[in-house]
Design an enzyme around this catalytic site. Structure first.
Site, PDB file in Angstrom:
ATOM      1  N   LYS A  20     -10.346  30.410  23.945  1.00  0.00           N
ATOM      2  CA  LYS A  20      -9.701  31.567  24.556  1.00  0.00           C
ATOM      3  C   LYS A  20      -8.211  31.245  24.825  1.00  0.00           C
ATOM      4  O   LYS A  20      -7.794  30.082  24.726  1.00  0.00           O
ATOM      5  CB  LYS A  20     -10.463  31.947  25.833  1.00  0.00           C
ATOM      6  CG  LYS A  20     -11.917  32.406  25.551  1.00  0.00           C
ATOM      7  CD  LYS A  20     -12.652  32.713  26.846  1.00  0.00           C
ATOM      8  CE  LYS A  20     -14.068  33.219  26.579  1.00  0.00           C
ATOM      9  NZ  LYS A  20     -14.802  33.499  27.853  1.00  0.00           N
ATOM     10  N   TYR A  60     -16.753  42.457  23.273  1.00  0.00           N
ATOM     11  CA  TYR A  60     -17.358  42.432  24.616  1.00  0.00           C
ATOM     12  C   TYR A  60     -17.955  43.780  25.012  1.00  0.00           C
ATOM     13  O   TYR A  60     -18.072  44.084  26.198  1.00  0.00           O
ATOM     14  CB  TYR A  60     -16.316  41.991  25.649  1.00  0.00           C
ATOM     15  CG  TYR A  60     -16.058  40.491  25.654  1.00  0.00           C
ATOM     16  CD1 TYR A  60     -17.097  39.578  25.878  1.00  0.00           C
ATOM     17  CD2 TYR A  60     -14.782  39.971  25.461  1.00  0.00           C
ATOM     18  CE1 TYR A  60     -16.873  38.203  25.897  1.00  0.00           C
ATOM     19  CE2 TYR A  60     -14.548  38.594  25.484  1.00  0.00           C
ATOM     20  CZ  TYR A  60     -15.598  37.719  25.701  1.00  0.00           C
ATOM     21  OH  TYR A  60     -15.375  36.358  25.730  1.00  0.00           O
ATOM     22  N   ASN A 123     -12.389  30.466  31.495  1.00  0.00           N
ATOM     23  CA  ASN A 123     -13.378  29.441  31.134  1.00  0.00           C
ATOM     24  C   ASN A 123     -13.243  28.916  29.696  1.00  0.00           C
ATOM     25  O   ASN A 123     -14.184  28.399  29.127  1.00  0.00           O
ATOM     26  CB  ASN A 123     -14.800  29.908  31.467  1.00  0.00           C
ATOM     27  CG  ASN A 123     -15.213  31.161  30.731  1.00  0.00           C
ATOM     28  OD1 ASN A 123     -14.465  31.674  29.888  1.00  0.00           O
ATOM     29  ND2 ASN A 123     -16.400  31.656  31.018  1.00  0.00           N
ATOM     30  N   HIS A 126     -15.602  30.562  24.148  1.00  0.00           N
ATOM     31  CA  HIS A 126     -16.711  31.485  23.943  1.00  0.00           C
ATOM     32  C   HIS A 126     -17.688  30.894  22.928  1.00  0.00           C
ATOM     33  O   HIS A 126     -17.271  30.227  21.989  1.00  0.00           O
ATOM     34  CB  HIS A 126     -16.201  32.828  23.390  1.00  0.00           C
ATOM     35  CG  HIS A 126     -17.297  33.697  22.841  1.00  0.00           C
ATOM     36  ND1 HIS A 126     -18.068  34.502  23.649  1.00  0.00           N
ATOM     37  CD2 HIS A 126     -17.795  33.833  21.575  1.00  0.00           C
ATOM     38  CE1 HIS A 126     -18.991  35.116  22.889  1.00  0.00           C
ATOM     39  NE2 HIS A 126     -18.834  34.732  21.639  1.00  0.00           N
ATOM     40  N   GLU A 137     -20.816  38.433  15.325  1.00  0.00           N
ATOM     41  CA  GLU A 137     -19.467  38.052  15.769  1.00  0.00           C
ATOM     42  C   GLU A 137     -18.667  37.402  14.640  1.00  0.00           C
ATOM     43  O   GLU A 137     -17.458  37.628  14.529  1.00  0.00           O
ATOM     44  CB  GLU A 137     -19.572  37.140  17.001  1.00  0.00           C
ATOM     45  CG  GLU A 137     -20.107  37.915  18.206  1.00  0.00           C
ATOM     46  CD  GLU A 137     -20.447  37.049  19.421  1.00  0.00           C
ATOM     47  OE1 GLU A 137     -20.209  35.812  19.370  1.00  0.00           O
ATOM     48  OE2 GLU A 137     -20.947  37.596  20.421  1.00  0.00           O
TER      49      GLU A 137
HETATM   50  P1  GDP Z   1     -20.621  33.642  28.476  1.00  0.00           P
HETATM   51  O1  GDP Z   1     -21.604  34.069  27.424  1.00  0.00           O
HETATM   52  O2  GDP Z   1     -20.999  32.344  29.141  1.00  0.00           O
HETATM   53  O3  GDP Z   1     -19.192  33.602  27.974  1.00  0.00           O
HETATM   54  O4  GDP Z   1     -20.669  34.721  29.654  1.00  0.00           O
HETATM   55  P2  GDP Z   1     -20.886  36.332  29.621  1.00  0.00           P
HETATM   56  O5  GDP Z   1     -21.301  36.787  28.260  1.00  0.00           O
HETATM   57  O6  GDP Z   1     -21.754  36.659  30.785  1.00  0.00           O
HETATM   58  O7  GDP Z   1     -19.422  36.887  29.947  1.00  0.00           O
HETATM   59  C1  GDP Z   1     -18.431  36.876  28.962  1.00  0.00           C
HETATM   60  C2  GDP Z   1     -17.133  36.407  29.572  1.00  0.00           C
HETATM   61  O8  GDP Z   1     -16.714  37.348  30.562  1.00  0.00           O
HETATM   62  C3  GDP Z   1     -17.199  35.087  30.318  1.00  0.00           C
HETATM   63  O9  GDP Z   1     -17.117  33.949  29.474  1.00  0.00           O
HETATM   64  C4  GDP Z   1     -16.001  35.208  31.232  1.00  0.00           C
HETATM   65  O10 GDP Z   1     -14.780  34.943  30.527  1.00  0.00           O
HETATM   66  C5  GDP Z   1     -16.032  36.676  31.594  1.00  0.00           C
HETATM   67  N1  GDP Z   1     -16.749  36.898  32.841  1.00  0.00           N
HETATM   68  C6  GDP Z   1     -18.094  36.915  33.069  1.00  0.00           C
HETATM   69  N2  GDP Z   1     -18.378  37.119  34.349  1.00  0.00           N
HETATM   70  C7  GDP Z   1     -17.186  37.246  34.981  1.00  0.00           C
HETATM   71  C8  GDP Z   1     -16.800  37.469  36.335  1.00  0.00           C
HETATM   72  O11 GDP Z   1     -17.639  37.600  37.232  1.00  0.00           O
HETATM   73  N3  GDP Z   1     -15.457  37.529  36.592  1.00  0.00           N
HETATM   74  C9  GDP Z   1     -14.511  37.384  35.623  1.00  0.00           C
HETATM   75  N4  GDP Z   1     -13.210  37.449  35.959  1.00  0.00           N
HETATM   76  N5  GDP Z   1     -14.836  37.157  34.337  1.00  0.00           N
HETATM   77  C10 GDP Z   1     -16.137  37.103  34.018  1.00  0.00           C
HETATM   78 MG    MG Z   2     -21.810  35.904  26.447  1.00  0.00          MG
END
Ligand code: GDP
Ligand code: MG
Length: 160
Positions: A20, A60, A123, A126, A137
């Site tokens: 990212k 997303y 973080n 991805h 993807e």
């Molecule tokens: P991943 O699969 O571990 O990347 O997590 P998810 O698919 O649940 O979410 C996608 C991305 O959205 C995450 O990697 C974070 O960058 C972002 N994200 C998820 N939850 C949060 C949150 O509570 N706050 C913020 N600011 N970003 C979030």
């Molecule tokens: Mg995810």
């Protein structure tokens, strides 16, 4: 998607991994690529890319009702990302393990997020969450001619 050589078709998967914008800005690209490379996965596609808003929204789309979604789209489009397609046996779940938990404070030491990040909203990386999303993807982020099918020289030393 042409699984090759030893492993059976069921075992070979592909996954989309992306450094990212924060990972690029912080100079973590080499470290992150290196972890997948050293593990023994096969790199099929790699590019530095400024993601347009529409692509971030498509990628997303399952999160579009979340409160953090606007911030997420802004984050992902805030600078170049590094897009990768990786192939390997069990690569989808294994990449998620190498990446670590979504919240870096809960990610185990030794994982990318556990070692290199502190906040969910920054973080650094991805990884696709299922084989179906891996295909989806990679199709979304790469053109067909940006992907290579090849057999690395180390293959016989990696798989029995
Ligand atoms: P991943 O699969 O571990 O990347 O997590 P998810 O698919 O649940 O979410 C996608 C991305 O959205 C995450 O990697 C974070 O960058 C972002 N994200 C998820 N939850 C949060 C949150 O509570 N706050 C913020 N600011 N970003 C979030
Ligand atoms: Mg995810």
């Amino acid at each position: 998607f042409l699984p090759h050589l030893v492993a059976s078709i069921e075992e070979v998967e592909e996954t989309y991994v992306m450094v990212k914008p924060d990972g690029v800005q912080r100079g973590l690209v080499g470290d992150i690529i290196s972890r997948f490379e050293k593990k023994g996965f096969l790199l099929k596609g790699l590019k530095l890319f400024q993601c347009p808003k529409e692509l971030a929204e498509e990628h997303y789309k399952e999160l579009k009702d979340k409160s953090f979604y606007p911030k997420l789209i802004k984050y992902i489009t805030s600078g170049p990302v590094v897009c990768m397609a990786w192939e390997g046996i069990g690569v989808v779940a294994s990449a998620r393990k190498l990446i670590g938990a979504t919240n870096p404070l809960q990610a185990d030491p030794g994982t990318i997020r556990g070692d290199l990040a502190v906040q969910t909203g920054r973080n650094v990386v991805h990884g696709s969450d299922s084989p179906d999303n891996g295909h989806r993807e990679i199709d979304l982020w790469f053109k067909q001619d940006e992907l290579c099918e090849w057999v690395p020289a180390q293959e016989p030393w990696l798989k029995e």
